[in-house]
Design an enzyme around this catalytic site. Structure first.
Site, PDB file in Angstrom:
ATOM      1  CG  ASN A  90      -8.165   3.015  13.803  1.00  0.00           C
ATOM      2  OD1 ASN A  90      -8.945   2.732  12.772  1.00  0.00           O
ATOM      3  ND2 ASN A  90      -7.845   3.181  14.786  1.00  0.00           N
ATOM      4  CG  ASN A  91      -1.220  -0.997  10.214  1.00  0.00           C
ATOM      5  OD1 ASN A  91      -0.463  -0.650  10.834  1.00  0.00           O
ATOM      6  ND2 ASN A  91      -1.600  -1.373   9.331  1.00  0.00           N
ATOM      7  CE  LYS A 119      -2.253   1.204   6.054  1.00  0.00           C
ATOM      8  NZ  LYS A 119      -3.570   1.675   5.492  1.00  0.00           N
ATOM      9  CG  ASP A 138      -8.021   0.558   1.950  1.00  0.00           C
ATOM     10  OD1 ASP A 138      -7.416   0.744   2.816  1.00  0.00           O
ATOM     11  OD2 ASP A 138      -8.289  -0.058   0.711  1.00  0.00           O
ATOM     12  CG  PHE A 167       2.962  -3.956   8.818  1.00  0.00           C
ATOM     13  CD1 PHE A 167       3.225  -2.805   8.805  1.00  0.00           C
ATOM     14  CD2 PHE A 167       1.524  -3.878   8.174  1.00  0.00           C
ATOM     15  CE1 PHE A 167       3.174  -1.611   7.585  1.00  0.00           C
ATOM     16  CE2 PHE A 167       1.268  -2.340   7.587  1.00  0.00           C
ATOM     17  CZ  PHE A 167       1.954  -1.961   7.419  1.00  0.00           C
ATOM     18  N   GLY A 168       1.724  -6.828   8.533  1.00  0.00           N
ATOM     19  CA  GLY A 168       1.298  -7.932   7.231  1.00  0.00           C
ATOM     20  C   GLY A 168       1.501  -9.010   6.712  1.00  0.00           C
ATOM     21  CE1 TYR A 169      -2.041 -11.119   3.266  1.00  0.00           C
ATOM     22  CE2 TYR A 169      -3.041  -8.852   3.419  1.00  0.00           C
ATOM     23  CZ  TYR A 169      -3.440 -10.529   3.179  1.00  0.00           C
ATOM     24  OH  TYR A 169      -4.273 -10.538   3.103  1.00  0.00           O
ATOM     25  CE  LYS A 198       6.712  -2.478   3.098  1.00  0.00           C
ATOM     26  NZ  LYS A 198       5.516  -2.393   4.728  1.00  0.00           N
ATOM     27  NE  ARG A 220       1.443   2.438   4.192  1.00  0.00           N
ATOM     28  CZ  ARG A 220       1.844   1.341   4.212  1.00  0.00           C
ATOM     29  NH1 ARG A 220       2.825   1.167   4.979  1.00  0.00           N
ATOM     30  NH2 ARG A 220       0.511   0.678   3.779  1.00  0.00           N
TER      31      ARG A 220
HETATM   32  P1  ITT Z   1      -5.896   1.520   8.430  1.00  0.00           P
HETATM   33  O1  ITT Z   1      -6.989   1.041   7.420  1.00  0.00           O
HETATM   34  O2  ITT Z   1      -6.384   1.788  10.420  1.00  0.00           O
HETATM   35  O3  ITT Z   1      -5.068   2.419   7.723  1.00  0.00           O
HETATM   36  P2  ITT Z   1      -5.398  -1.130   8.368  1.00  0.00           P
HETATM   37  O4  ITT Z   1      -4.357  -2.259   8.618  1.00  0.00           O
HETATM   38  O5  ITT Z   1      -6.899  -1.660   8.097  1.00  0.00           O
HETATM   39  O6  ITT Z   1      -5.383   0.052   8.859  1.00  0.00           O
HETATM   40  P3  ITT Z   1      -5.451  -1.278   5.145  1.00  0.00           P
HETATM   41  O7  ITT Z   1      -7.023  -1.581   5.074  1.00  0.00           O
HETATM   42  O8  ITT Z   1      -4.943  -0.181   4.131  1.00  0.00           O
HETATM   43  O9  ITT Z   1      -5.366  -0.840   6.469  1.00  0.00           O
HETATM   44  O10 ITT Z   1      -4.280  -2.883   4.744  1.00  0.00           O
HETATM   45  C1  ITT Z   1      -4.913  -4.068   4.544  1.00  0.00           C
HETATM   46  C2  ITT Z   1      -3.823  -5.325   4.686  1.00  0.00           C
HETATM   47  O11 ITT Z   1      -2.988  -4.813   3.919  1.00  0.00           O
HETATM   48  C3  ITT Z   1      -3.103  -4.960   5.978  1.00  0.00           C
HETATM   49  O12 ITT Z   1      -3.898  -6.793   6.676  1.00  0.00           O
HETATM   50  C4  ITT Z   1      -2.474  -5.127   6.534  1.00  0.00           C
HETATM   51  O13 ITT Z   1      -1.791  -5.816   7.149  1.00  0.00           O
HETATM   52  C5  ITT Z   1      -1.097  -4.911   4.867  1.00  0.00           C
HETATM   53  N1  ITT Z   1      -0.867  -3.912   4.540  1.00  0.00           N
HETATM   54  C6  ITT Z   1      -1.124  -2.861   4.049  1.00  0.00           C
HETATM   55  N2  ITT Z   1       0.480  -1.917   4.180  1.00  0.00           N
HETATM   56  C7  ITT Z   1       1.212  -3.696   3.717  1.00  0.00           C
HETATM   57  C8  ITT Z   1       2.722  -3.396   3.729  1.00  0.00           C
HETATM   58  O14 ITT Z   1       3.500  -2.475   3.722  1.00  0.00           O
HETATM   59  N3  ITT Z   1       3.767  -4.647   4.101  1.00  0.00           N
HETATM   60  C9  ITT Z   1       2.156  -5.661   3.949  1.00  0.00           C
HETATM   61  N4  ITT Z   1       1.066  -5.970   4.648  1.00  0.00           N
HETATM   62  C10 ITT Z   1       1.037  -4.623   4.244  1.00  0.00           C
END
Ligand code: ITT
Length: 201
Positions: free
Chosen positions: A8-9, A12, A68, A148-150, A171, A177
Site C-alpha cells: 500500500n506504500n 515503495k 516488509d 520516504f519514511g525514516y 539509494k 530493498r
Molecule cells: P506496506 O506494508 O503496504 O508495504 P508500509 O509503509 O506499512 O507499506 P513497511 O511495514 O515495510 O511498509 O514499513 C515499515 C516502516 O519503515 C514504515 O514506517 C516505512 O515508512 C519505513 N520504511 C520502509 N522502507 C523504508 C526505506 O527504504 N527508507 C526509510 N523508511 C522506510
C-alpha cells in the site's frame, strides 16, 4: 514476466519501478482493483512479508511479492524493527516516528543502525524469501527531502549524506530493498546475482 507488488506504500512501488529490468512488468494493487489495507499482524519481518504476499495470492490469484522493512537500531535492542511503521502510534506518521526515534536516541552515543528488508515471493502458491540489509547510523536530526519514511535520519555507511539526500538511483543501488529486490530478480531470471550498477534505473 508479470508480478504484482503487494504494497500500500506508493513510495515503495515507485522505487521498484525505478529499478526494473525491462524483462519485468510490476503491477501495483490499484492495477488489479485491490483497495484494501493488507494485513501485517506478525512479529517478524518474515512473517509480515509472507502474510501480505499470501493474502494477495489467495484472494486475488496473482503471482506476487511483498516486502516488509524495519529499521533496527543497535542501542535500542533492534527497535523499532518490525514495529517501524507504527512506532509513534497507529497513524503511521513518518514525522512522528522520526521525532520519537530522535528523542529516544538523544543521550545515546552508539548510533549504529540498519535497515532490513525481507521480500516474500509467492508464485503458484510456493514461497521464497529474499533479504537485503543496509548498514549505517542514525543522525541527530533529519536531513534531505528525498525518499520516504525514516530516510532523513539514516546515513548509510560510507556516505556523508542521509538516504533522503541521495539521488533515488543511488539509494536504490545500496539500499536494503534494492539488494533484496536484485536477489529476487536474479533468482527469477535464473542468473547469478546482478551487480547493482548494471540494473536499468
Ligand atoms: P506496506 O506494508 O503496504 O508495504 P508500509 O509503509 O506499512 O507499506 P513497511 O511495514 O515495510 O511498509 O514499513 C515499515 C516502516 O519503515 C514504515 O514506517 C516505512 O515508512 C519505513 N520504511 C520502509 N522502507 C523504508 C526505506 O527504504 N527508507 C526509510 N523508511 C522506510
Amino acid at each position: 514476466m508479470e508480478l504484482v507488488f503487494a504494497t500500500n506504500n506508493r513510495h515503495k512501488l515507485a522505487e521498484i519501478a525505478g529499478m526494473l529490468d525491462s524483462r519485468f512488468r510490476v503491477l501495483g494493487l490499484a492495477d488489479i482493483g485491490c483497495t484494501e489495507e493488507l494485513p501485517e499482524e506478525g512479529e517478524t519481518l518474515e512473517a509480515n512479508a509472507s502474510q501480505k504476499a499470501f493474502h494477495l495470492f489467495h484472494r486475488y490469484g496473482y503471482d506476487c511479492f511483498a516486502d516488509d522493512t524495519g529499521l533496527e537500531v543497535e542501542a535500542l535492542g533492534g527497535e523499532p524493527g518490525v514495529y517501524s511503521a507504527r512506532y509513534a502510534g497507529p497513524g503511521k506518521d513518518s514525522g512522528e516516528n522520526m521525532a520519537l526515534l530522535l528523542q529516544k536516541m538523544a543521550e545515546i552515543n552508539n548510533r549504529r543502525a540498519r535497515f532490513r528488508t525481507v521480500i516474500s515471493l509467492v508464485r503458484g502458491g510456493e514461497e521464497l524469501l529474499f533479504e537485503g540489509i543496509a548498514e549505517g547510523e542514525i543522525l541527530t536530526s533529519g536531513r534531505g527531502s528525498g525518499g520516504f519514511g525514516y530516510d532523513p535520519v539514516f546515513r548509510p555507511a560510507g556516505y556523508d549524506l542521509s538516504f533522503a539526500e541521495l539521488p533515488a538511483a543511488e539509494k536504490n543501488r545500496i539500499s536494503h530493498r534494492g539488494k533484496a529486490f536484485r536477489k529476487m530478480v536474479a533468482y527469477l531470471l535464473g542468473e547469478p546475482e546482478i551487480p547493482a550498477d548494471t540494473i536499468t534505473m
